[in-house]
Design a protein around this motif. Sequence first.
Motif, PDB file in Angstrom:
ATOM      1  N   ASP A 124       0.859  -1.268  -0.071  1.00 28.83           N
ATOM      2  CA  ASP A 124      -0.203   0.047  -0.041  1.00 28.83           C
ATOM      3  C   ASP A 124       0.955   1.144   0.035  1.00 28.83           C
ATOM      4  O   ASP A 124       1.971   1.116  -0.088  1.00 28.83           O
ATOM      5  N   SER A 125       0.333   2.348   0.392  1.00 24.36           N
ATOM      6  CA  SER A 125       1.136   3.587   0.019  1.00 24.36           C
ATOM      7  C   SER A 125       2.087   3.634   1.310  1.00 24.36           C
ATOM      8  O   SER A 125       3.119   4.249   1.026  1.00 24.36           O
ATOM      9  N   HIS A 126       2.194   2.849   2.221  1.00 23.40           N
ATOM     10  CA  HIS A 126       2.982   3.038   3.264  1.00 23.40           C
ATOM     11  C   HIS A 126       3.770   1.876   3.739  1.00 23.40           C
ATOM     12  O   HIS A 126       5.017   2.097   4.300  1.00 23.40           O
ATOM     13  N   ASP A 127       3.304   0.679   3.243  1.00 25.75           N
ATOM     14  CA  ASP A 127       4.201  -0.512   3.760  1.00 25.75           C
ATOM     15  C   ASP A 127       4.146  -1.608   2.476  1.00 25.75           C
ATOM     16  O   ASP A 127       3.419  -1.594   1.705  1.00 25.75           O
ATOM     17  N   ILE A 128       5.250  -2.463   2.507  1.00 26.61           N
ATOM     18  CA  ILE A 128       5.015  -3.904   1.748  1.00 26.61           C
ATOM     19  C   ILE A 128       5.028  -4.835   2.750  1.00 26.61           C
ATOM     20  O   ILE A 128       5.603  -4.990   3.803  1.00 26.61           O
ATOM     21  N   TYR A 129       4.116  -5.896   2.133  1.00 29.32           N
ATOM     22  CA  TYR A 129       3.952  -7.155   3.044  1.00 29.32           C
ATOM     23  C   TYR A 129       4.704  -8.416   2.076  1.00 29.32           C
ATOM     24  O   TYR A 129       4.373  -8.484   1.094  1.00 29.32           O
ATOM     25  N   LEU A 130       5.660  -8.889   3.068  1.00 27.76           N
ATOM     26  CA  LEU A 130       6.477 -10.017   2.280  1.00 27.76           C
ATOM     27  C   LEU A 130       6.426 -11.143   3.388  1.00 27.76           C
ATOM     28  O   LEU A 130       6.477 -11.121   4.512  1.00 27.76           O
ATOM     29  N   THR A 131       6.380 -12.384   2.362  1.00 28.04           N
ATOM     30  CA  THR A 131       6.422 -13.599   3.141  1.00 28.04           C
ATOM     31  C   THR A 131       7.922 -14.173   2.904  1.00 28.04           C
ATOM     32  O   THR A 131       8.451 -14.125   1.700  1.00 28.04           O
ATOM     33  N   TYR A 132       8.489 -14.555   4.023  1.00 27.80           N
ATOM     34  CA  TYR A 132       9.975 -15.092   3.795  1.00 27.80           C
ATOM     35  C   TYR A 132      10.122 -16.361   4.576  1.00 27.80           C
ATOM     36  O   TYR A 132       9.342 -16.712   5.430  1.00 27.80           O
ATOM     37  N   ARG A 133      11.309 -17.107   4.354  1.00 27.16           N
ATOM     38  CA  ARG A 133      11.565 -18.172   5.019  1.00 27.16           C
ATOM     39  C   ARG A 133      12.802 -17.801   6.009  1.00 27.16           C
ATOM     40  O   ARG A 133      13.743 -16.953   5.611  1.00 27.16           O
ATOM     41  N   ALA A 134      12.604 -18.211   7.124  1.00 29.05           N
ATOM     42  CA  ALA A 134      13.591 -17.991   8.139  1.00 29.05           C
ATOM     43  C   ALA A 134      13.903 -19.343   8.792  1.00 29.05           C
ATOM     44  O   ALA A 134      13.175 -19.933   9.490  1.00 29.05           O
ATOM     45  N   LYS A 135      15.083 -20.183   8.087  1.00 30.33           N
ATOM     46  CA  LYS A 135      15.520 -21.554   8.272  1.00 30.33           C
ATOM     47  C   LYS A 135      14.403 -22.400   7.824  1.00 30.33           C
ATOM     48  O   LYS A 135      14.141 -22.401   6.752  1.00 30.33           O
ATOM     49  N   THR A 136      13.498 -23.051   8.787  1.00 33.36           N
ATOM     50  CA  THR A 136      12.696 -23.916   8.150  1.00 33.36           C
ATOM     51  C   THR A 136      11.132 -23.152   8.416  1.00 33.36           C
ATOM     52  O   THR A 136      10.223 -24.063   8.076  1.00 33.36           O
ATOM     53  N   GLN A 137      11.112 -21.949   8.827  1.00 30.96           N
ATOM     54  CA  GLN A 137       9.819 -21.500   9.180  1.00 30.96           C
ATOM     55  C   GLN A 137       9.369 -20.413   8.180  1.00 30.96           C
ATOM     56  O   GLN A 137      10.453 -19.652   7.576  1.00 30.96           O
ATOM     57  N   THR A 138       8.151 -20.273   7.882  1.00 29.04           N
ATOM     58  CA  THR A 138       7.657 -19.173   6.946  1.00 29.04           C
ATOM     59  C   THR A 138       7.116 -18.130   7.737  1.00 29.04           C
ATOM     60  O   THR A 138       6.225 -18.541   8.580  1.00 29.04           O
ATOM     61  N   LYS A 139       7.584 -17.098   7.482  1.00 30.29           N
ATOM     62  CA  LYS A 139       7.270 -15.921   8.339  1.00 30.29           C
ATOM     63  C   LYS A 139       6.771 -14.743   7.296  1.00 30.29           C
ATOM     64  O   LYS A 139       7.048 -14.645   6.324  1.00 30.29           O
ATOM     65  N   GLN A 140       5.917 -13.886   7.998  1.00 33.37           N
ATOM     66  CA  GLN A 140       5.586 -12.659   7.163  1.00 33.37           C
ATOM     67  C   GLN A 140       6.106 -11.271   8.130  1.00 33.37           C
ATOM     68  O   GLN A 140       6.317 -11.216   9.239  1.00 33.37           O
ATOM     69  N   VAL A 141       6.348 -10.348   7.005  1.00 31.79           N
ATOM     70  CA  VAL A 141       6.774  -9.103   7.596  1.00 31.79           C
ATOM     71  C   VAL A 141       5.993  -7.897   7.108  1.00 31.79           C
ATOM     72  O   VAL A 141       5.793  -7.981   5.824  1.00 31.79           O
ATOM     73  N   VAL A 142       6.038  -6.731   7.793  1.00 32.73           N
ATOM     74  CA  VAL A 142       5.501  -5.655   7.199  1.00 32.73           C
ATOM     75  C   VAL A 142       6.757  -4.511   7.271  1.00 32.73           C
ATOM     76  O   VAL A 142       7.313  -4.455   8.064  1.00 32.73           O
ATOM     77  N   LEU A 143       7.299  -4.171   6.168  1.00 30.39           N
ATOM     78  CA  LEU A 143       8.411  -3.121   5.808  1.00 30.39           C
ATOM     79  C   LEU A 143       7.773  -1.936   5.566  1.00 30.39           C
ATOM     80  O   LEU A 143       7.099  -1.544   4.406  1.00 30.39           O
ATOM     81  N   PRO A 144       8.029  -0.839   6.264  1.00 24.95           N
ATOM     82  CA  PRO A 144       7.648   0.447   6.046  1.00 24.95           C
ATOM     83  C   PRO A 144       8.264   1.039   4.566  1.00 24.95           C
ATOM     84  O   PRO A 144       9.572   0.907   4.426  1.00 24.95           O
ATOM     85  N   ARG A 145       7.711   1.712   3.891  1.00 29.80           N
ATOM     86  CA  ARG A 145       8.444   2.127   2.631  1.00 29.80           C
ATOM     87  C   ARG A 145       9.487   3.063   2.616  1.00 29.80           C
ATOM     88  O   ARG A 145      10.480   3.112   2.079  1.00 29.80           O
ATOM     89  N   ASN A 146       9.130   3.724   3.829  1.00 31.48           N
ATOM     90  CA  ASN A 146      10.163   4.859   3.985  1.00 31.48           C
ATOM     91  C   ASN A 146      11.516   4.273   4.650  1.00 31.48           C
ATOM     92  O   ASN A 146      12.245   5.010   4.735  1.00 31.48           O
ATOM     93  N   LYS A 147      11.496   3.104   4.908  1.00 32.02           N
ATOM     94  CA  LYS A 147      12.727   2.500   5.533  1.00 32.02           C
ATOM     95  C   LYS A 147      13.283   1.621   4.479  1.00 32.02           C
ATOM     96  O   LYS A 147      14.442   0.867   4.697  1.00 32.02           O
ATOM     97  N   ILE A 148      12.868   1.524   3.503  1.00 35.05           N
ATOM     98  CA  ILE A 148      13.437   0.872   2.279  1.00 35.05           C
ATOM     99  C   ILE A 148      14.509   1.745   1.647  1.00 35.05           C
ATOM    100  O   ILE A 148      14.064   2.602   0.796  1.00 35.05           O
TER     101      ILE A 148
END
Length: 157
Positions: A124-148
């Motif tokens: 969206d206009s403020h964040d990106i939503y990402l699904t990633y792997r951390a070792k054997t786990q699938t996780k989700q993170v919200v990353l503020p666009r102004n931090k990218i």
Amino acid sequence: MSTVTEKVTALVQPILQAHGFYLVDLNYVKEGTNWYLRVFIDKPGGIDIEECALVNQELSDQLDVADPDPIPNAYFLEVSSPGAERPIKTETDLKLAVDQYIHVSLYQKINGQKVYEGYLDRFDSHDIYLTYRAKTQTKQVVLPRNKIAAMRLAIEF
């Protein structure tokens, strides 16, 4: 006064639209003693070398007759694909990257990490939503666009 890139963008956009292509990036840089005008183009499904050559010729013709000349120096014109790990810079790039595997570099750590690679779920206009792997786990993170700091498509290994 318009910059070289703004003037060339205005010339190349109609060429690209006529062929169903779009502009990914355009830069005018000096490397050593030479100037380079680099135009990166794409289309859904990818761009091939013949299409790059076609745009190169049509843009070259437009630049030759443009008055006033938008480029003050001698230069090398390069038209190419942005590649498999192309940068994600615009809203259009983000839309095309949804459900794709991407690399995100941050200005500062979020959850102890400055780099994430995963699938772009949405944005969206403020964040990106990402699904990633951390070792054997699938996780989700919200990353503020102004931090990218930077984003690009990535190849998953």
